[in-house]
Scaffold this motif. Sequence first.
Motif, PDB file in Angstrom:
ATOM      1  N   UNK A 286     -67.354 -24.379 -10.747  1.00  0.00           N
ATOM      2  CA  UNK A 286     -67.361 -25.834 -10.685  1.00  0.00           C
ATOM      3  C   UNK A 286     -65.955 -26.391 -10.439  1.00  0.00           C
ATOM      4  N   UNK A 287     -64.964 -25.798 -11.111  1.00  0.00           N
ATOM      5  CA  UNK A 287     -63.601 -26.313 -10.976  1.00  0.00           C
ATOM      6  C   UNK A 287     -63.047 -26.102  -9.578  1.00  0.00           C
ATOM      7  N   UNK A 288     -63.533 -25.062  -8.890  1.00  0.00           N
ATOM      8  CA  UNK A 288     -63.047 -24.823  -7.529  1.00  0.00           C
ATOM      9  C   UNK A 288     -63.320 -26.014  -6.622  1.00  0.00           C
ATOM     10  N   UNK A 289     -64.430 -26.706  -6.872  1.00  0.00           N
ATOM     11  CA  UNK A 289     -64.787 -27.802  -5.989  1.00  0.00           C
ATOM     12  C   UNK A 289     -63.815 -28.974  -6.099  1.00  0.00           C
ATOM     13  N   UNK A 290     -63.136 -29.106  -7.238  1.00  0.00           N
ATOM     14  CA  UNK A 290     -62.106 -30.135  -7.349  1.00  0.00           C
ATOM     15  C   UNK A 290     -60.978 -29.851  -6.369  1.00  0.00           C
ATOM     16  N   UNK A 291     -60.591 -28.569  -6.293  1.00  0.00           N
ATOM     17  CA  UNK A 291     -59.549 -28.188  -5.344  1.00  0.00           C
ATOM     18  C   UNK A 291     -60.038 -28.342  -3.918  1.00  0.00           C
ATOM     19  N   UNK A 292     -61.295 -27.963  -3.652  1.00  0.00           N
ATOM     20  CA  UNK A 292     -61.841 -28.123  -2.301  1.00  0.00           C
ATOM     21  C   UNK A 292     -61.721 -29.572  -1.831  1.00  0.00           C
ATOM     22  N   UNK A 293     -62.078 -30.508  -2.693  1.00  0.00           N
ATOM     23  CA  UNK A 293     -62.040 -31.920  -2.321  1.00  0.00           C
ATOM     24  C   UNK A 293     -60.614 -32.358  -2.007  1.00  0.00           C
ATOM     25  N   UNK A 294     -59.656 -31.934  -2.839  1.00  0.00           N
ATOM     26  CA  UNK A 294     -58.268 -32.308  -2.592  1.00  0.00           C
ATOM     27  C   UNK A 294     -57.762 -31.704  -1.283  1.00  0.00           C
ATOM     28  N   UNK A 295     -58.158 -30.477  -0.990  1.00  0.00           N
ATOM     29  CA  UNK A 295     -57.733 -29.845   0.263  1.00  0.00           C
ATOM     30  C   UNK A 295     -58.319 -30.584   1.455  1.00  0.00           C
ATOM     31  N   UNK A 296     -59.572 -30.991   1.367  1.00  0.00           N
ATOM     32  CA  UNK A 296     -60.186 -31.747   2.457  1.00  0.00           C
ATOM     33  C   UNK A 296     -59.463 -33.079   2.669  1.00  0.00           C
ATOM     34  N   UNK A 297     -59.036 -33.710   1.562  1.00  0.00           N
ATOM     35  CA  UNK A 297     -58.268 -34.951   1.677  1.00  0.00           C
ATOM     36  C   UNK A 297     -56.906 -34.674   2.309  1.00  0.00           C
ATOM     37  N   UNK A 298     -56.239 -33.615   1.832  1.00  0.00           N
ATOM     38  CA  UNK A 298     -54.858 -33.360   2.250  1.00  0.00           C
ATOM     39  C   UNK A 298     -54.747 -32.766   3.650  1.00  0.00           C
ATOM     40  N   UNK A 299     -55.878 -32.381   4.238  1.00  0.00           N
ATOM     41  CA  UNK A 299     -55.874 -31.927   5.633  1.00  0.00           C
ATOM     42  C   UNK A 299     -56.656 -32.872   6.541  1.00  0.00           C
ATOM     43  N   UNK A 300     -57.280 -33.884   5.949  1.00  0.00           N
ATOM     44  CA  UNK A 300     -58.148 -34.810   6.694  1.00  0.00           C
ATOM     45  C   UNK A 300     -59.198 -34.044   7.490  1.00  0.00           C
ATOM     46  N   UNK A 301     -59.722 -32.976   6.892  1.00  0.00           N
ATOM     47  CA  UNK A 301     -60.701 -32.156   7.609  1.00  0.00           C
ATOM     48  C   UNK A 301     -61.489 -31.325   6.617  1.00  0.00           C
ATOM     49  N   UNK A 302     -62.546 -30.707   7.144  1.00  0.00           N
ATOM     50  CA  UNK A 302     -63.322 -29.727   6.381  1.00  0.00           C
ATOM     51  C   UNK A 302     -63.085 -28.324   6.934  1.00  0.00           C
ATOM     52  N   UNK A 303     -61.960 -28.142   7.633  1.00  0.00           N
ATOM     53  CA  UNK A 303     -61.706 -26.877   8.311  1.00  0.00           C
ATOM     54  C   UNK A 303     -61.467 -25.721   7.347  1.00  0.00           C
ATOM     55  N   UNK A 304     -60.935 -26.013   6.169  1.00  0.00           N
ATOM     56  CA  UNK A 304     -60.686 -24.978   5.159  1.00  0.00           C
ATOM     57  C   UNK A 304     -61.836 -25.034   4.159  1.00  0.00           C
TER      58      UNK A 304
END
Length: 258
Positions: free
Chosen positions: A143-161
Amino acid sequence: MLEQDQPKDVLPFQPIVLIPVYDHEHAIGKVVAAVLQHGVPCMLVDDGSGLPCARVLDALAAAEPDKITLVRHAENRGKGAAVLTGFTRAAADGYTHALQIDADGQHRVADIPAFLSLAAAHPASIIAGCPIYDESVPAIRLYCRYLTHVWVWINTLSLDIKDSMCGFRAYPVAPVIALAARQKIGTRMNFDTDIIVRLYWDGLEVINLPTRVAYPLDGVSHFRLWLDNVLITRMHATLFLGMLWRFPSLLARKWRTR
């Protein structure tokens, strides 16, 4: 070894498997044996392990000196620091790509050929493991991984990672060395996310490869609940500020991709 037709100014594909190790004496022997079955050299970076693990690593390197390189930190400096030390040695030894994999047996070593095949076909890209978990994964970690996923999507402006925390991935060595020369990168459990976002900012493509992950073979985790969470939180804040002034270029990249 895998070979691809390359332009004359591109080095031939020369990969090495890079394994940071800190007190995984019960698992590392099986991991290394499985890695060597794929005919690719292996580098073990001992991140200040205690004597029992250090002895196991010495024995592994002595048994296969032509296949295993052993690099050692005198004291524990963190997973990210160990991986970066491995990159520096890999560059010095002439390797073009490093396939990072964990020492505890959680990653599916049988997927190494798939990672290397993609890395050879896309030598300027990161081949990032996208975990498929079995029932052994702790629910709180999932569950906690998804918090990081969301921040990464914000910080790259993409869903590429798709997953920035999986430590099973193949990198081209040269861009990592160039990034580390100009930018401080997280040296502990914040490393995997920090480096993939920054390499993405540098223009590298990320190719996501599904891979099965189990927790873990030797039952040893070095995640420090409070300190590592503080480091990860600070990393996300730093990356967010970095994203803000990169916003125009990231947005332009997004539209070019479309």
